[in-house]
Design a protein around this motif. Structure first.
Motif, PDB file in Angstrom:
ATOM      1  N   GLY B  72      13.044   8.907   2.955  1.00 18.31           N
ATOM      2  CA  GLY B  72      12.793   8.844   1.482  1.00 18.31           C
ATOM      3  C   GLY B  72      13.980   9.146   0.489  1.00 18.31           C
ATOM      4  O   GLY B  72      13.765   8.866  -0.992  1.00 18.31           O
ATOM      5  N   LEU B 194       5.100   3.218  -2.078  1.00 17.26           N
ATOM      6  CA  LEU B 194       4.568   4.130  -0.776  1.00 17.26           C
ATOM      7  C   LEU B 194       3.273   3.869  -0.593  1.00 17.26           C
ATOM      8  O   LEU B 194       2.351   3.424  -1.378  1.00 17.26           O
ATOM      9  N   LYS B 198      -3.792   6.459   5.009  1.00 19.63           N
ATOM     10  CA  LYS B 198      -3.553   6.762   6.218  1.00 19.63           C
ATOM     11  C   LYS B 198      -4.259   5.827   7.235  1.00 19.63           C
ATOM     12  O   LYS B 198      -3.705   5.296   8.188  1.00 19.63           O
ATOM     13  N   ALA B 215       5.800   4.047   4.728  1.00 19.62           N
ATOM     14  CA  ALA B 215       5.813   5.235   4.525  1.00 19.62           C
ATOM     15  C   ALA B 215       7.190   6.090   4.868  1.00 19.62           C
ATOM     16  O   ALA B 215       7.969   5.672   5.917  1.00 19.62           O
ATOM     17  N   ASN B 216       7.607   7.106   3.930  1.00 20.47           N
ATOM     18  CA  ASN B 216       9.066   7.676   4.423  1.00 20.47           C
ATOM     19  C   ASN B 216       8.638   8.733   5.665  1.00 20.47           C
ATOM     20  O   ASN B 216       7.748   9.133   5.691  1.00 20.47           O
ATOM     21  N   THR B 219       6.318  12.063   6.166  1.00 19.68           N
ATOM     22  CA  THR B 219       5.201  12.409   5.123  1.00 19.68           C
ATOM     23  C   THR B 219       3.712  12.246   5.789  1.00 19.68           C
ATOM     24  O   THR B 219       2.636  11.973   5.471  1.00 19.68           O
ATOM     25  N   GLY B 220       3.598  12.039   7.144  1.00 18.62           N
ATOM     26  CA  GLY B 220       2.384  12.176   8.083  1.00 18.62           C
ATOM     27  C   GLY B 220       1.740  10.904   8.228  1.00 18.62           C
ATOM     28  O   GLY B 220       0.617  10.970   8.833  1.00 18.62           O
TER      29      GLY B 220
END
Lengths: 192, 375
Positions: B72, B194, B198, B215-216, B219-220
């Motif tokens: 990120g 981004l 999810k 996604a970075n 970050t889940g």
């Protein structure tokens, strides 16, 4: 300095004499007066002791080609500096040499340059201010006395930005010394 | 006097431009003539809450910025020819995983370690084709200290927008030149897209922009990065259709946006009979020469490439006007001239002008060349 004039300065000498810093100080003074500048230097491994060259172009308008091509002033502080970077001068060029450490070379004459100002820069600095530091500032004083390329007040301000407070007085005296040397030379009318 | 105008060195302008653009991670291995960038970033990164890493070599440097980018951060590394050669492996990987990275390359004289303190423009083709395989890359070319600042900001923005490596191709002279610049203007910044959802997240699924919203790391989202050909899931495949679609998309995400990416500058091209096409520091000698030729009554003009790659033949053809003679001065044995010849074929007289002694091409060099060549 006239409105459209381009001023070109080349300084050469020995690494550690502060000539690159000197060119940066003069560049910053010119910027303070709203001028455009390009400052460059030879970039070598020899930070101290080797032969060095600093160049500065000052103009009131955009500078396209950033390097010195036809210097108004060539200041040489060592024989080796003059030998390596003394070329490319013309009838337009005022040449300054430090006569206390240099011998006047044959190629500098009325044909090859506008004028030769041989001043005992280093020895006068040692005699008068009992130091070897500040040679670059004495030289800036000489250049200022010779050309008035920026105002003395601006130059003092630019020097102040680069020297520590405890050394400010010494540097101001070094600047004055350089300007005095030009004045004294002018009075005697002696050109070597 | 404008108090925001300061005297700055080219390398300093790159470092400060990167910081203004939001770069908060720098990993590098110092090399002349780019070393000041590492030196400045070592001091400045902690001041702005960023990270500076001195790596063991250039391979590790580019890998470190790729990792930080995928986590990120906006990132920068800086190098010169020898280090750039080592970075080619990582550069291809960054293209493939679509990591937004910015790489400053300050060209010095080559090949190999060459002359570290002497200027060249010998790495033009390396910047485009240094890494293997079909890949696409953005290369920007500054011609001044001010432009080093501005183009570094632009490089960070383009990298984020297109998730692609961007190279700022500078040179020894600009790296070490000092000029006044105004750094008071706050730049417009671009941030990468981004993902939001999810569920059903596929890192390399794209919309019409063809730029994936990856996604970075941390970050889940599930993440998977590989230099192997991969589909939308990010996992390896040897499916030829997937491979073809991927490589085409990597091209089209840039080539569908050439208006946004390609920049150049023209000077009196309209009525020019003799046109100079150049880039970087060489363009400054050209600019002065055009002025001189015009004052002598010669219809001279100039085209300066600010974006070197992607290189679009049609745009160059349109920008070049109708000059019959096109001169291509460059500090190498003839690299840009290959592209210019490709654009014009035999329809114009395209003349290479090359200097390879470690010095710049001066206005006088160009005037002498015109005389010698009867141009």
């Amino acid at each position: 300095m006239g409105t459209d004039k381009r001023f070109e300065l080349r300084m050469t000498g020995s690494g550690g004499q502060g000539l690159i810093l000197g060119s940066i100080i003069l560049a910053e003074a010119a910027i303070m007066e709203g001028k455009i500048v390009t400052q460059s230097q030879v970039y070598g491994a020899e930070a101290r002791g080797g032969t060095t060259k600093a160049e500065l172009v000052i103009s009131s308008k955009h500078i396209a080609y950033p390097k010195v091509t036809d210097p108004d002033v060539l200041a040489a502080m060592t024989d080796e500096g003059l030998r390596q970077y003394g070329g490319g001068i013309s009838r337009k060029t005022e040449v300054i040499i430090d006569s206390s450490v240099m011998t006047t070379p044959d190629f500098l004459n009325e044909e090859s340059c506008r004028d030769l100002l041989a001043l005992p820069i280093r020895s006068t600095l040692v005699d008068r201010l009992a130091t070897e530091l500040g040679l670059n500032i004495v030289l800036l004083g000489v250049i200022e006395g010779l050309t008035g390329v920026v105002s003395v007040e601006t130059l003092r301000k630019a020097i102040g930005k680069h020297v520590k407070k405890q050394h400010l007085d010494l540097n101001m005296r070094a600047l004055d010394l350089g300007m005095e040397m030009v004045e004294a030379q002018a009075k005697t009318g002696i050109r070597i | 006097m404008n108090e925001h105008v300061v005297l700055m060195q080219g390398n300093e302008a790159v470092a400060e431009g990167a910081i203004a653009a939001g770069v908060r991670f720098y990993a590098g291995y110092p090399i002349t003539p780019s070393s000041e960038i590492a030196e400045i970033m070592a001091r400045r990164m902690p001041e702005v809450g960023g990270v500076f890493l001195q790596m063991e070599d250039e391979i590790a440097s580019i890998m470190a910025i790729i990792g930080a980018s995928l986590a990120g951060k906006k990132v920068l590394t800086a190098t010169s020819g020898p280090g750039f050669s080592l970075m080619q492996e990582g550069l291809g990987y960054a293209c493939m995983v679509e990591a937004p990275i910015v790489l400053l390359e300050s060209m010095r004289y080559g090949p190999s370690t060459g002359m570290p303190t002497k200027v060249s423009q010998m790495d033009l083709m390396q910047s485009r084709w240094g890494t293997h395989g079909d890949h696409w890359i953005i290369v920007l070319s500054p011609a001044s200290v001010e432009e080093s600042y501005r183009l570094t900001i632009r490089a960070v923005n383009l990298a984020e927008k297109y998730r692609n490596p961007v190279i700022v191709l500078s040179d020894e002279t600009i790296s070490h030149l000092r000029e006044p610049i105004d750094v008071s203007v706050s730049p417009t910044l671009t941030d990468r897209k981004l993902p939001v959802e999810k569920s059903g997240y596929l890192p390399y699924r794209t919309d019409i922009s063809l730029v994936p919203a990856i996604a970075n790391i941390g970050t889940g989202f599930h993440t998977s990065f590989t230099g192997l050909v991969h589909g939308e899931s990010g996992f390896q495949t040897a499916n030829g259709h997937v491979a073809e679609a991927l490589v085409e998309r990597l091209r089209d995400k840039l080539f569908n946006n050439l208006d946004d990416i390609i920049q150049f500058e023209t000077d009196r091209v309209e009525d020019a009979e003799i046109l100079f096409v150049s880039f970087g520091i060489t363009a400054r000698g050209v600019s002065e020469t055009v002025e001189t030729l015009r004052s002598r009554g010669r219809k001279a003009g100039a085209l300066r490439l600010v974006t070197l790659f992607p290189f679009d033949d049609d745009r160059i053809r349109q920008a070049a006007g109708s000059a019959r003679t096109i001169i291509v001065p460059e500090l190498n044995s003839g690299q840009l001239v290959l592209l210019i010849k490709r654009v014009f074929g035999d329809s114009r007289k395209v003349v290479p002008m090359n200097k390879i002694n470690g010095d710049l091409i001066s206005p006088q060099d160009i005037l002498d060349f015109l005389q010698e060549e009867n141009l």
